[in-house]
Write a protein that holds these residues in place. Structure first.
Motif, short mmCIF file in Angstrom:
data_model
loop_
_atom_site.label_atom_id
_atom_site.label_comp_id
_atom_site.label_asym_id
_atom_site.label_seq_id
_atom_site.Cartn_x
_atom_site.Cartn_y
_atom_site.Cartn_z
N SER A 41 64.90 9.66 -3.42
CA SER A 41 64.25 8.60 -2.56
C SER A 41 64.98 7.31 -2.58
O SER A 41 64.89 6.46 -1.69
CB SER A 41 62.79 8.16 -2.94
OG SER A 41 63.09 7.50 -4.48
N PHE A 43 64.75 4.78 -4.20
CA PHE A 43 63.60 3.77 -4.54
C PHE A 43 63.46 3.78 -6.00
O PHE A 43 62.73 4.84 -6.79
CB PHE A 43 62.42 4.14 -3.79
CG PHE A 43 61.24 3.23 -3.70
CD1 PHE A 43 61.64 1.96 -2.88
CD2 PHE A 43 60.05 3.43 -4.31
CE1 PHE A 43 60.78 1.04 -2.61
CE2 PHE A 43 59.04 2.18 -4.28
CZ PHE A 43 59.39 1.09 -3.49
N VAL A 45 62.03 2.35 -9.49
CA VAL A 45 60.83 1.60 -9.91
C VAL A 45 61.08 1.58 -11.27
O VAL A 45 61.37 2.40 -12.21
CB VAL A 45 59.61 2.38 -9.38
CG1 VAL A 45 58.37 1.55 -9.57
CG2 VAL A 45 59.58 2.68 -7.70
N ASN A 61 60.90 5.66 -12.88
CA ASN A 61 60.60 6.96 -12.00
C ASN A 61 61.80 7.64 -12.51
O ASN A 61 62.95 7.37 -12.52
CB ASN A 61 60.27 6.59 -10.66
CG ASN A 61 61.24 5.94 -9.82
OD1 ASN A 61 62.14 5.23 -10.31
ND2 ASN A 61 61.41 6.19 -8.68
N GLU A 63 63.09 11.47 -11.05
CA GLU A 63 62.93 12.35 -9.86
C GLU A 63 63.58 13.61 -10.36
O GLU A 63 64.27 13.72 -11.34
CB GLU A 63 63.23 11.73 -8.61
CG GLU A 63 62.67 10.64 -8.13
CD GLU A 63 63.31 9.74 -6.74
OE1 GLU A 63 64.20 10.35 -6.33
OE2 GLU A 63 62.49 8.95 -6.37
N CYS A 72 56.57 8.95 -11.63
CA CYS A 72 56.63 7.59 -11.31
C CYS A 72 56.95 6.61 -12.66
O CYS A 72 56.35 7.13 -13.63
CB CYS A 72 54.97 6.93 -10.62
SG CYS A 72 54.79 7.94 -8.91
N ALA A 73 57.29 5.35 -12.09
CA ALA A 73 57.35 4.38 -13.42
C ALA A 73 56.32 4.28 -14.20
O ALA A 73 56.36 4.19 -15.54
CB ALA A 73 58.08 3.25 -12.98
N GLU A 74 55.16 4.08 -13.28
CA GLU A 74 53.86 3.76 -14.21
C GLU A 74 53.33 4.86 -15.35
O GLU A 74 53.19 4.64 -16.18
CB GLU A 74 52.82 3.48 -13.19
CG GLU A 74 52.75 2.44 -12.25
CD GLU A 74 53.62 2.72 -10.89
OE1 GLU A 74 54.55 3.84 -10.95
OE2 GLU A 74 53.57 2.19 -9.78
N ALA A 109 52.39 -1.01 -4.33
CA ALA A 109 51.13 -0.65 -5.32
C ALA A 109 51.33 0.65 -6.02
O ALA A 109 51.92 1.56 -5.32
CB ALA A 109 50.02 -1.01 -4.66
N PRO A 110 50.85 1.00 -7.12
CA PRO A 110 50.85 2.24 -7.85
C PRO A 110 50.13 3.36 -6.71
O PRO A 110 49.15 3.06 -5.90
CB PRO A 110 49.98 2.07 -8.87
CG PRO A 110 49.82 0.66 -9.21
CD PRO A 110 49.87 -0.06 -7.92
N CYS A 111 50.75 4.70 -6.99
CA CYS A 111 50.52 5.56 -6.06
C CYS A 111 48.92 6.06 -6.69
O CYS A 111 48.45 5.59 -7.57
CB CYS A 111 51.16 6.91 -5.91
SG CYS A 111 51.29 7.80 -7.37
N1 THU Z 1 57.22 5.65 -7.40
C1 THU Z 1 56.94 4.88 -8.28
O1 THU Z 1 57.39 5.09 -9.44
N2 THU Z 1 55.89 3.93 -8.44
C2 THU Z 1 55.13 3.60 -7.37
O2 THU Z 1 54.19 2.88 -7.61
C3 THU Z 1 55.48 4.24 -6.14
C4 THU Z 1 56.57 5.24 -6.06
C5 THU Z 1 58.36 6.41 -7.15
C6 THU Z 1 58.02 8.02 -7.03
C7 THU Z 1 59.33 8.25 -6.50
O3 THU Z 1 60.25 8.67 -7.24
C8 THU Z 1 59.78 6.97 -5.57
O4 THU Z 1 59.19 6.10 -6.21
C9 THU Z 1 59.57 7.21 -4.27
O5 THU Z 1 58.11 7.55 -3.70
#
Ligand code: THU
Length: 163
Positions: A41, A43, A45, A61, A63, A72-74, A109-111
């Motif tokens: 991604s 992305f 986090v 996070n 992957e 996810c990071a949370e 925001a958290p998923c």
């Molecule tokens: N992701 C997080 O770690 N936390 C969030 O709050 C939203 C999404 C991660 C999951 C995945 O690795 C990447 O961001 C893209 O969705």
């Protein structure tokens, strides 16, 4: 028939308005995002949790080529906190994300899955978790995940379990 309205209180502030402790938690989440593994991604986090007694733990996070196997990071952070310090409540959680070498302007925001895990942690320790969502333009503060998950399914919906 009746209508029920659900209201959400979200505090919006700037980094400068935070206390030193809050800044430290957000800085730790930002730093943790540098240790993210997000080749798919891109992305990245990071999250930082402050536990009762003052210990801070972080996570990012992670992957996987089989996408659903990543996390996810949370959840990385909360599962680490709960597994390493099972007797300490999580008091607050900061989340920061960057992409293309820049922290995002508007907080993410958290998923849904992470919201559910945050809820479980709140209920496990009977302690609300204050959530800080970091963006370079603004920071959002939410007093409990219940704000993000108002009609939730949790521990109390199941028959009481023997300890
Ligand atoms: N992701 C997080 O770690 N936390 C969030 O709050 C939203 C999404 C991660 C999951 C995945 O690795 C990447 O961001 C893209 O969705």
């Amino acid at each position: 028939m009746e209508n029920r309205n659900i209201t959400a209180k979200i505090t919006v502030c700037s980094y400068e308005e935070l206390t030193d402790g809050e800044k430290k938690l957000i800085d730790a989440a930002k730093e943790a995002s540098n240790r993210s593994y997000a080749p798919y991604s891109r992305f990245q986090v990071g999250a930082a949790a402050l536990l009762s007694g003052g210990t801070m733990v972080t996570g990012s996070n992670q992957e996987n080529a089989a996408y659903p196997s990543g996390t996810c990071a949370e959840r990385t952070t909360l599962f680490y906190a709960n597994s390493q310090y099972p007797d300490r409540a999580v008091e607050s959680l900061a989340i920061a994300a960057q992409t293309g070498g820049k922290f995002i302007e508007h907080p993410t925001a958290p998923c849904g899955a992470c919201r559910q895990v945050i809820l479980e942690t709140e209920q496990r320790y009977n302690h609300p978790i204050r959530i800080y969502l970091y963006g370079t333009d603004e920071i959002l503060i939410i007093e409990s995940v219940r704000t993000l998950l108002p009609l939730c399914f949790g521990k109390n919906d199941l028959p009481e379990q023997a300890e």
